[in-house]
Scaffold this motif. Structure first.
Motif, mmCIF file in Angstrom:
data_model
loop_
_atom_site.group_PDB
_atom_site.id
_atom_site.type_symbol
_atom_site.label_atom_id
_atom_site.label_comp_id
_atom_site.label_asym_id
_atom_site.label_seq_id
_atom_site.Cartn_x
_atom_site.Cartn_y
_atom_site.Cartn_z
ATOM 1 N N PRO A 189 -25.840 7.464 17.011
ATOM 2 C CA PRO A 189 -27.044 7.033 17.453
ATOM 3 C C PRO A 189 -27.688 5.684 17.112
ATOM 4 N N SER A 192 -27.959 2.773 20.174
ATOM 5 C CA SER A 192 -28.930 2.517 21.129
ATOM 6 C C SER A 192 -30.182 1.918 20.496
ATOM 7 N N ALA A 262 -29.797 6.423 29.549
ATOM 8 C CA ALA A 262 -28.642 7.398 29.046
ATOM 9 C C ALA A 262 -29.178 8.248 27.604
ATOM 10 N N HIS A 263 -29.848 7.322 27.137
ATOM 11 C CA HIS A 263 -30.482 7.944 25.783
ATOM 12 C C HIS A 263 -31.438 8.671 26.059
ATOM 13 N N LYS A 265 -31.785 11.011 28.520
ATOM 14 C CA LYS A 265 -30.961 11.974 28.969
ATOM 15 C C LYS A 265 -30.284 12.872 27.923
ATOM 16 N N ALA A 266 -29.792 11.954 27.009
ATOM 17 C CA ALA A 266 -29.114 12.621 25.911
ATOM 18 C C ALA A 266 -30.117 13.314 24.859
ATOM 19 N N GLN A 267 -31.344 12.693 24.787
ATOM 20 C CA GLN A 267 -32.383 13.125 24.032
ATOM 21 C C GLN A 267 -32.669 14.439 24.352
ATOM 22 N N GLN A 268 -33.102 14.384 25.887
ATOM 23 C CA GLN A 268 -33.645 15.608 26.234
ATOM 24 C C GLN A 268 -32.611 16.730 26.243
ATOM 25 N N GLU A 269 -31.589 16.640 26.557
ATOM 26 C CA GLU A 269 -30.493 17.651 26.419
ATOM 27 C C GLU A 269 -30.421 18.251 24.823
ATOM 28 N N GLN A 270 -30.376 17.357 24.147
ATOM 29 C CA GLN A 270 -30.483 17.755 22.459
ATOM 30 C C GLN A 270 -31.824 18.535 22.167
ATOM 31 N N HIS A 289 -33.770 14.404 14.727
ATOM 32 C CA HIS A 289 -33.416 15.501 15.742
ATOM 33 C C HIS A 289 -34.760 16.402 16.154
#
Length: 375
Positions: A189, A192, A262-263, A265-270, A289
């Motif tokens: 993490p 980024s 990309a960060h 997108k990954a944050q929204q998925e999490q 988190h």
């Protein structure tokens, strides 16, 4: 205004004099002072004390120690006139480097030699020149207030020279070193956060305070509006920039825009996995988190641990230095660089990075061309 000097012992004298009249009660104010030494010395000291009462510079005798005054100064002045971070720094400096040496001395008995002695002891203990300079400045400020408040007659710290600080080399990563640094944090993490520091030159505190509403990925710019401060006294606190230049717009390199997408997108998925839903515009770009702020101190500790494991000597702040040095090497002007870094003025930028700017040898030829027409 006269006083009465009488002998109390073989080499002890008592001075009695009237300071004036109490404006509230109308009673005469009588003061007593004990002076040790010869009669001539006692007479000279008595004359000084009486003269100070006439000029208004007289200070009532007090047994308050340096340590006691430090506690009072921190509570009565520093607590309400400085930021939490500055207060913490002042408290640590005075507690660690002043109290152990002169804390038990009566404040009114502290002399310039005592202040100089602190500097000598700190230097012998191996403290850096810059740290000793900070000690001098904090002590000077505190004693200035002691004089203003009528606790002491003068600021004795102003009678000695401040320690000289020799500038040290700033940490700039070579391309090879930078590649190793980024490789060591790849997939974590913190990666980024690191490339954001490298691509923008932002400070750690500014990056951790960044919100998605401050970032325009389509326009490839972001806006610095605040910073995140962490202290024992105030905890985590969002603050406005110290100067108007701290609030600024920074253009983003294409590679960083791609990485931030990309960060995001990954944050929204999490967040969806945790049942938190889509992040609102005011949510932090880099957070825990649950969306809460990341600790600046914890981030620095994590960075140091990763660098240690990779046997690399690189501080997180070296990413900002590397950003600045890269811009300088490209020939970008100092004003633009200063504004991008959020410095208060280009003079600050030159003070830190001036040695990196190349000397332009065209000055003589330019003047020759300009002066030809005047002959």
């Amino acid at each position: 205004m006269k006083g009465n000097l009488t002998r109390r012992g073989k080499s002890s004298w008592r001075l009695k004099f009237e300071l004036g009249v109490d404006p509230d009660t109308g009673k005469r104010l009588t003061r007593y002072h004990t002076i040790n030494g010869t009669k001539a010395h006692a007479q000279a000291e008595a004359a000084k004390i009486i003269a100070s009462s006439v000029t208004g510079s007289y200070v009532d005798h007090s047994r308050e120690t340096v340590a006691e005054f430090i506690a009072r100064w921190l509570q009565d002045w520093a607590a309400t006139n400085t930021s939490n971070k500055t207060y913490q720094r002042y408290e640590q400096i005075l507690r660690r480097h002043v109290v152990p040496h002169i804390g038990k001395l009566a404040l009114q008995k502290v002399r310039a030699a005592d202040v100089q002695s602190i500097q000598a002891k700190l230097a012998k203990a191996g403290l850096a020149d810059r740290t000793r300079l900070h000690v001098h400045r904090v002590l000077h400020r505190m004693l200035k207030h002691a004089a203003q408040w009528g606790v002491v007659q003068q600021n004795v710290a102003g009678l000695i020279d401040a320690p000289t600080v020799v500038g040290k080399e700033i940490d700039i990563l070579t391309p090879a070193a930078l590649k190793k640094v980024l490789s060591s944090v790849q997939g974590r993490p913190i990666y980024s956060v690191a490339i954001t520091a490298l691509g923008t030159g932002m400070r750690r505190s500014e990056i951790l305070a960044l919100r998605w509403q401050d970032v325009d990925l389509d326009g490839a710019v972001l806006r610095v509006e605040r910073s995140l401060e962490q202290t024992k006294r105030g905890g985590l606190l969002f603050k406005a920039p110290k100067t108007r230049h701290g609030r600024r717009t920074i253009t983003l390199p294409a590679s960083l825009v791609t990485a931030l997408r990309a960060h995001w997108k990954a944050q929204q998925e999490q967040r969806l996995m945790l049942g938190l839903g889509k992040a609102p515009p005011e949510s932090l770009v880099f957070c825990e988190h649950d969306g809460s702020p990341r600790s600046p101190n914890a981030l620095t500790k994590e960075w140091s641990t990763l660098m240690g494991k990779a046997s690399l000597r690189a501080t997180f702040h070296s990413l900002r230095h590397t950003h600045a040095s890269t811009l300088i090497a490209s020939g970008l002007d100092v004003l633009t660089i200063s504004r991008r870094l959020g410095h208060g003025s280009p003079a600050i930028t030159l003070g830190v990075y001036g040695h990196l700017f190349k000397t332009d040898d065209r000055a003589a030829s330019i003047m020759d061309a300009a002066l030809i027409g005047t002959e």
